[in-house]
Design an enzyme around this catalytic site. Sequence first.
Site, mmCIF file in Angstrom:
data_model
loop_
_atom_site.group_PDB
_atom_site.id
_atom_site.type_symbol
_atom_site.label_atom_id
_atom_site.label_comp_id
_atom_site.label_asym_id
_atom_site.label_seq_id
_atom_site.Cartn_x
_atom_site.Cartn_y
_atom_site.Cartn_z
ATOM 1 N N PRO A 1 -9.102 5.845 -12.362
ATOM 2 C CG PRO A 1 -6.848 5.364 -12.100
ATOM 3 C CD PRO A 1 -8.008 5.969 -11.379
ATOM 4 C CE LYS A 2 -15.259 0.112 -16.582
ATOM 5 N NZ LYS A 2 -14.782 -1.275 -16.418
ATOM 6 C CD1 TRP A 3 -9.118 0.692 -10.440
ATOM 7 C CD2 TRP A 3 -7.172 -0.255 -10.991
ATOM 8 N NE1 TRP A 3 -8.128 1.505 -9.977
ATOM 9 C CE2 TRP A 3 -6.918 0.956 -10.292
ATOM 10 C CE3 TRP A 3 -6.090 -1.018 -11.438
ATOM 11 C CZ2 TRP A 3 -5.624 1.402 -10.039
ATOM 12 C CZ3 TRP A 3 -4.810 -0.577 -11.173
ATOM 13 C CH2 TRP A 3 -4.578 0.617 -10.486
#
Length: 344
Positions: free
Chosen positions: A28-30
Site C-alpha cells: 500500500p502507498k501510505w
Amino acid sequence: MYEIPAPMLAKAAAAVPDPSKTPMLFEPKWDGFRGLIAWDGESLEIGSRGAKPLTRYFPELVEQLPGILPGPCLLDGEIVVATGPAGAQRLDWEALSQRIHPAASRVAKLSVETPAMFIAFDLLAEGDDDLQRLSFRERRARLERMLADATDPLHLTRTTDDRAIAQRWLEEFEGAGLDGVVAKPLDDPYAPGKRTLIKIKHARTADVVALGYRVHKSGSGVGSLLVGLYGDDGVLRQVGGVAAWSDAMRQQLVEDLEPLVERDAEGAAVTGEGERSRFSGAKDVSFVRLRPERVLEVKYDQLEGARFRHTVQFARWRPDRDASSCTYDQLDTVAGYDLADVLT
C-alpha cells in the site's frame, strides 16, 4: 549513529505492473511523511527526503520506538497520523502537516492529541550489518523477523506478490486515506535517491516548486502561482501555473508567500517576465519572484513537451519536501501509441 542516506524513490505509472516479467512485491502507498529511523541503541534520529530532519517534530516516536525496536537498526518507512472513531479511522494529512511547526510547545501538544505512527517498509541496517547492497527480497525477510513482535506506534506494512490483490488494494484502500500502491523489484539493492520503484496513484500528481506569482486582475491578491521543476541539468524551469483561488485564499497567499519574495538592495520586490505565447498578446505577464523553497503538490492531466498541457490544480502544500527533489523524473511517462491504430 548510522549515516542516514537519501531515500529510494518511485516513478509514477498508470497501471499496476505485471510481476511475471520482473519479480515484484506490492505494498500500500501510505500518505504521509517519508522517514528514515536511525536507532543506535542510545539515541534516535528521524531523517527525511530532504535536508530537514524530522526528529523534533515527532517526540512521541523518539520516546516510544527505542522501547519497541529489538536492537540498533536503520529503518525506511512512512510517518502517518490517523484520526476518526474506532472502526472508521483514516489517514489525516492535515493533522500530519500541522506537526511541522516552529514552536516546540505546539508540537508537544499535537503529539498527544494526534500521535503519529511509523509504518516500516524497508531495513537498511541491522546492528553492524549494512544491508543496502542486499536484494529487497533479503531485506524484507530480515525486516519481518525483526518486527515480528512490534507494537503500536510501530507497524510493518503489508505486502503481496499477487497483482490482483494489489489492484484491489488500489481500489479499496483509498477509503482509508491511502493514495495508491507501490511496486518494488524483489531482486534490486537499495538505491539512495534513485527512482527505481513504481508508484500507482489514483490521480496524476507532481511535487513542484513555487517560483513566483502574478497579482490578480483586481489588483489585489495572488491571481496565479507559477511553478517549476528541475531538469537533469539542475536548472529550474517554469512548467505551468496554478489558479482558481478563492478571494480569501488569494489574500492569504500574499501573506504566506511574503517571506519568500525576492527583494533588491532597496527592499523592493523583484519581478520577472513570464513566458509569452501567441495567445498572450499584450497581456502583462510579469510576476513577483519567489525564492524557490516552497513545495506544493498539484494535480495535472498531461505534459506537452516540458510543460503541463493545462493549468494545474492545487492539491496541498508539502512542508516535508525539499525543492531540489522536484524533478521531471517523478512524472508519469505515457507509452507511445500510433495514431494510425487509433484511426483504424
